[in-house]
Design a protein around this motif. Structure first.
Motif, mmCIF file in Angstrom:
data_model
loop_
_atom_site.group_PDB
_atom_site.id
_atom_site.type_symbol
_atom_site.label_atom_id
_atom_site.label_comp_id
_atom_site.label_asym_id
_atom_site.label_seq_id
_atom_site.Cartn_x
_atom_site.Cartn_y
_atom_site.Cartn_z
ATOM 1 N N GLU A 217 12.365 2.408 14.052
ATOM 2 C CA GLU A 217 10.842 2.405 13.417
ATOM 3 C C GLU A 217 10.508 0.893 13.728
ATOM 4 O OE1 GLU A 217 11.039 5.801 9.938
ATOM 5 O OE2 GLU A 217 11.809 3.682 9.602
ATOM 6 N N PRO A 218 9.110 0.770 13.818
ATOM 7 C CA PRO A 218 8.431 -0.456 14.001
ATOM 8 C C PRO A 218 8.558 -1.220 12.509
ATOM 9 C CG PRO A 218 6.804 1.224 13.573
ATOM 10 C CD PRO A 218 8.249 2.042 13.978
ATOM 11 N N GLY A 219 8.749 -2.689 12.639
ATOM 12 C CA GLY A 219 8.960 -3.211 11.372
ATOM 13 C C GLY A 219 8.708 -4.656 11.643
ATOM 14 N N TRP A 220 8.752 -5.274 10.310
ATOM 15 C CA TRP A 220 8.420 -6.651 10.339
ATOM 16 C C TRP A 220 9.321 -7.475 9.387
ATOM 17 C CZ3 TRP A 220 4.530 -3.111 10.764
ATOM 18 C CH2 TRP A 220 3.482 -3.414 11.713
ATOM 19 N N ASP A 221 9.629 -8.527 9.891
ATOM 20 C CA ASP A 221 10.627 -9.313 8.800
ATOM 21 C C ASP A 221 9.882 -9.597 7.459
ATOM 22 O OD1 ASP A 221 12.772 -9.338 10.573
ATOM 23 O OD2 ASP A 221 12.145 -11.197 11.632
ATOM 24 N N SER A 222 10.646 -9.781 6.419
ATOM 25 C CA SER A 222 10.246 -9.970 5.022
ATOM 26 C C SER A 222 11.072 -10.289 4.167
ATOM 27 C CB SER A 222 9.438 -8.709 4.474
ATOM 28 O OG SER A 222 10.285 -7.924 3.782
ATOM 29 N N PRO A 223 10.669 -10.771 3.017
ATOM 30 C CA PRO A 223 11.783 -11.256 1.813
ATOM 31 C C PRO A 223 12.489 -10.143 1.424
ATOM 32 C CG PRO A 223 9.785 -12.315 1.484
ATOM 33 C CD PRO A 223 9.588 -11.301 2.514
ATOM 34 N N TRP A 224 12.100 -8.620 1.612
ATOM 35 C CA TRP A 224 12.839 -7.689 1.298
ATOM 36 C C TRP A 224 13.510 -6.858 2.364
ATOM 37 C CZ3 TRP A 224 7.437 -8.354 1.201
ATOM 38 C CH2 TRP A 224 6.882 -9.366 0.098
ATOM 39 N N GLY A 225 13.376 -7.547 3.541
ATOM 40 C CA GLY A 225 14.249 -6.854 4.850
ATOM 41 C C GLY A 225 13.135 -6.629 5.792
ATOM 42 N N ARG A 226 13.707 -6.194 6.712
ATOM 43 C CA ARG A 226 12.898 -5.514 7.821
ATOM 44 C C ARG A 226 12.207 -4.133 7.618
ATOM 45 N NH1 ARG A 226 13.177 -2.070 12.057
ATOM 46 N NH2 ARG A 226 11.648 -2.829 14.028
ATOM 47 N N GLY A 227 10.622 -4.184 7.465
ATOM 48 C CA GLY A 227 10.102 -3.008 6.869
ATOM 49 C C GLY A 227 8.598 -3.184 7.454
ATOM 50 N N ARG A 228 7.807 -2.124 6.706
ATOM 51 C CA ARG A 228 6.420 -1.968 7.131
ATOM 52 C C ARG A 228 5.610 -1.621 5.808
ATOM 53 N NH1 ARG A 228 9.588 2.432 8.022
ATOM 54 N NH2 ARG A 228 8.514 4.604 7.741
ATOM 55 N N PRO A 229 4.444 -2.071 5.882
ATOM 56 C CA PRO A 229 3.632 -1.982 4.358
ATOM 57 C C PRO A 229 3.433 -0.684 4.153
ATOM 58 C CG PRO A 229 2.060 -2.568 6.262
ATOM 59 C CD PRO A 229 3.710 -2.620 6.989
ATOM 60 N N GLY A 230 3.023 -0.327 3.071
ATOM 61 C CA GLY A 230 2.674 0.890 2.573
ATOM 62 C C GLY A 230 0.972 0.904 2.891
ATOM 63 N N TRP A 231 0.403 2.161 2.899
ATOM 64 C CA TRP A 231 -1.040 2.303 3.181
ATOM 65 C C TRP A 231 -1.884 1.645 2.296
ATOM 66 C CZ3 TRP A 231 -4.115 7.404 1.598
ATOM 67 C CH2 TRP A 231 -5.457 7.346 2.260
ATOM 68 N N HIS A 232 -1.955 1.411 1.189
ATOM 69 C CA HIS A 232 -2.783 0.925 0.326
ATOM 70 C C HIS A 232 -3.038 -0.583 0.555
ATOM 71 C CE1 HIS A 232 -2.562 5.014 -1.284
ATOM 72 N NE2 HIS A 232 -1.318 4.735 -1.829
ATOM 73 N N ILE A 233 -1.896 -1.257 0.566
ATOM 74 C CA ILE A 233 -2.014 -2.648 0.476
ATOM 75 C C ILE A 233 -2.677 -3.458 1.614
ATOM 76 C CG2 ILE A 233 0.290 -3.017 1.942
ATOM 77 C CD1 ILE A 233 -0.947 -5.145 -1.220
ATOM 78 N N GLU A 234 -2.915 -2.462 3.014
ATOM 79 C CA GLU A 234 -3.323 -2.851 4.036
ATOM 80 C C GLU A 234 -5.156 -3.333 3.809
ATOM 81 O OE1 GLU A 234 -3.078 0.218 6.872
ATOM 82 O OE2 GLU A 234 -1.063 0.327 6.924
ATOM 83 N N CYS A 235 -5.764 -2.276 3.076
ATOM 84 C CA CYS A 235 -7.063 -2.454 2.615
ATOM 85 C C CYS A 235 -7.307 -3.764 1.841
ATOM 86 C CB CYS A 235 -7.722 -1.051 2.386
ATOM 87 S SG CYS A 235 -7.807 -0.101 3.753
ATOM 88 N N SER A 236 -6.475 -3.887 0.783
ATOM 89 C CA SER A 236 -6.293 -4.959 0.024
ATOM 90 C C SER A 236 -6.529 -6.299 0.726
ATOM 91 C CB SER A 236 -5.299 -4.975 -1.219
ATOM 92 O OG SER A 236 -5.561 -3.901 -1.904
ATOM 93 N N ALA A 237 -5.601 -6.457 1.747
ATOM 94 C CA ALA A 237 -5.465 -7.600 2.316
ATOM 95 C C ALA A 237 -6.624 -7.907 3.264
ATOM 96 C CB ALA A 237 -4.148 -7.484 3.243
ATOM 97 N N MET A 238 -6.984 -6.891 3.955
ATOM 98 C CA MET A 238 -7.928 -7.147 5.037
ATOM 99 C C MET A 238 -9.478 -7.319 4.077
ATOM 100 S SD MET A 238 -6.964 -4.496 8.086
ATOM 101 C CE MET A 238 -6.568 -3.159 7.192
ATOM 102 N N SER A 239 -9.713 -6.658 3.200
ATOM 103 C CA SER A 239 -10.868 -6.868 2.540
ATOM 104 C C SER A 239 -11.186 -8.444 1.981
ATOM 105 C CB SER A 239 -11.123 -5.812 1.289
ATOM 106 O OG SER A 239 -10.161 -5.894 0.507
ATOM 107 N N ALA A 240 -10.015 -8.947 1.404
ATOM 108 C CA ALA A 240 -9.680 -10.084 0.743
ATOM 109 C C ALA A 240 -9.891 -11.120 1.798
ATOM 110 C CB ALA A 240 -8.549 -10.245 -0.037
#
Length: 493
Positions: A217-240
């Motif tokens: 699966e597609p993924g990114w490195d993070s402090p919690w392991g290689r993974g991907r974001p949930g749906w909701h956090i995306e808009c919180s980041a882009m709007s801010a």
């Protein structure tokens, strides 16, 4: 510009009331609207919020100035549905090693995003000020704009999120007033929950901020392991990132109130320590097709592309202007029944207004129209008002009503429409070869003008009547420079 000329009242889902709109900063009015998840071509239901908030964008620019309105509409290009579509469409290439999953995902998202842009342009929608992609905001950015990993880390630090079973989850119990937008009480939700609760969740309503990705699966490195974001956090980041921690208007479809917008509010407020995320929350109503819920199983599921380019609905193609007008004839908060009958009605109105409005290249500001439209984006009454202007043009010697009509059409999204382009679209939607049609009609017009010059009125009238019987209406006039007789034409059916 006087304050009265900026009068705007909007229904706020958060307060369930219509309120006077006052931007946080009149020098930068900020609006965010949830855009498409690009795993498939956008359907006609997806078109409604794009059209609705395009009109609001246009209205805000007329009220506050074009350079003083920032409109952000995102593209979600990381999602499990996208992964599934990539595996479906490119499974063999992935299995053989010709394509990686990430490459296949890119092909899916590029194709569908490209078609989305083509479709909404045909519907007369302006490009947003900024159109960020979710994949560009997962990891820390070189420009320092807010990213998803940063927001998740902050939520953990502030006690609003926790790590469990390889996931990072938002702790809904940490937010006492969670549920304000949807009016869902958290205690009642927990007491009445019928769904099985994941063992690693503290509460049934806790939602995913980050999930682990398998090697496939597609993924990114993070402090919690290689993974991907949930749906909701995306808009919180882009709007801010583009509008700040608190902005003026957040829009989307009624179906997004819960859980998406509710969870956006929770994440953003708790991460930034603010009392709100957006001042005004606006939601457009649902769409039905011929009185039924749109569904592939019912055979009434139509993409924007199909309606524009094929004869699958009502046995004909529909110009983008007609689809747009059909949407605007119903108030945005009301449910809409998308039907052939409604499109036929919209076609008649569009043909009448565009044909007439195209004669007036320059619009003159109509404050009464802005007042009508400014009453919670009341496009239904605004269109009726435009029709009253149309009726007054008959007695308008100086062209004032015509110029006001042009202005109104521009605000509604029918700007700079020429009679030639409109006629071409109408002919194409009726399955007519426009180049062949143009050549044939121009030849008939030339013959008719020769007959008129010879004062053979009977044969000249016969050509005019024959063309009218074929749905082609001629209109005689004079060239404003030479004074010579000229004839234009349009498709009337």
């Amino acid at each position: 510009m006087s304050d009265a000329s900026k009068s705007l009242r909007l229904y706020n889902t958060l307060t369930r009331s219509k309120e006077d709109f006052f931007p946080i900063d009149p020098r930068n009015v900020r609006m965010y609207v949830c855009g498409p998840t690009v795993y498939d071509f956008a359907h006609i239901g997806n078109a409604r919020p794009v059209i609705v908030f395009d009109v609001l964008f246009r209205l805000l620019r007329h009220l506050y100035g074009q350079a003083q309105v920032t409109y952000v509409r995102n593209i979600t290009d990381v999602d499990d549905k996208i992964n599934a579509r990539a595996l479906r469409d490119f499974g063999d290439e992935i299995a053989s090693g010709k394509l990686s999953l990430n490459e296949a995902i890119r092909r899916v998202t590029e194709k569908t995003a490209g078609q989305f842009h083509k479709d909404v342009a045909a519907l007369g929608c302006l490009e947003p000020t900024v159109e960020p992609r979710a994949t560009e905001f997962v990891e820390p950015r070189p420009d320092g704009k807010v990213d998803m990993i940063f927001l998740i880390q902050r939520l953990i630090e502030r006690g609003h999120a926790y790590v469990a079973a390889g996931e990072v989850l938002f702790d809904t119990a940490s937010m006492p007033d969670y549920g304000q937008l949807s009016k869902r009480n958290l205690d009642e939700q927990q007491a009445g929950a019928r769904v099985a609760v994941d063992a690693h969740k503290k509460n049934p309503q806790d939602f995913v901020l980050w999930k682990l990705s398998s090697p496939e699966e597609p993924g990114w490195d993070s402090p919690w392991g290689r993974g991907r974001p949930g749906w909701h956090i995306e808009c919180s980041a882009m709007s801010a990132a583009y509008l700040g921690e608190v902005f003026d208007i957040h829009g989307g479809g009624l179906d997004l109130i819960f859980p998406h917008h509710e969870n956006e509010i929770a994440q953003s407020r708790c991460a930034h320590g603010t009392e709100t995320m957006a001042k005004v929350w606006m939601h457009n109503g649902f769409l039905q097709v011929e009185g039924q819920k749109m569904s592939k199983s019912l055979g009434n599921f139509y993409s924007i592309t199909e309606l524009l380019e094929t004869e699958t609905f009502g046995g004909r193609k529909w110009p983008g202007e007609v689809l747009r007008l059909a949407m605007l004839m119903t108030h945005y908060r009301e449910p809409i029944d998308f039907s052939v009958r409604k499109l036929e009605e919209a076609l008649k109105i569009a043909n009448d207004l565009i044909t007439l409005g195209s004669q007036y290249p320059n619009g003159v500001r109509d404050t009464e129209f802005l007042r009508v439209l400014g009453d919670d984006l009341n496009t239904t009454e605004a269109i009726k008002y435009v029709q009253t202007l149309r009726n007054k043009i008959v007695h308008d010697v100086e062209g004032a009503f015509g110029s006001r009509l042009r202005f109104c059409l521009d605000v509604l999204g029918f700007e700079h429409q020429s009679i030639q382009s409109w006629t071409s679209k109408r002919a194409a939607s009726a399955g007519v070869d426009i180049e062949q049609l143009r050549e044939t009609i121009n030849n008939r017009i030339a013959k008719r003008l020769a007959l008129i010059a010879a004062k053979n009125w009977a044969d000249a009238d016969r050509i005019r009547d024959e063309l009218l019987a074929q749905g082609i209406q001629l209109k005689d006039g004079k060239d404003p420079v030479t004074g010579e007789r000229i004839t234009t034409w349009e498709v009337k059916r």
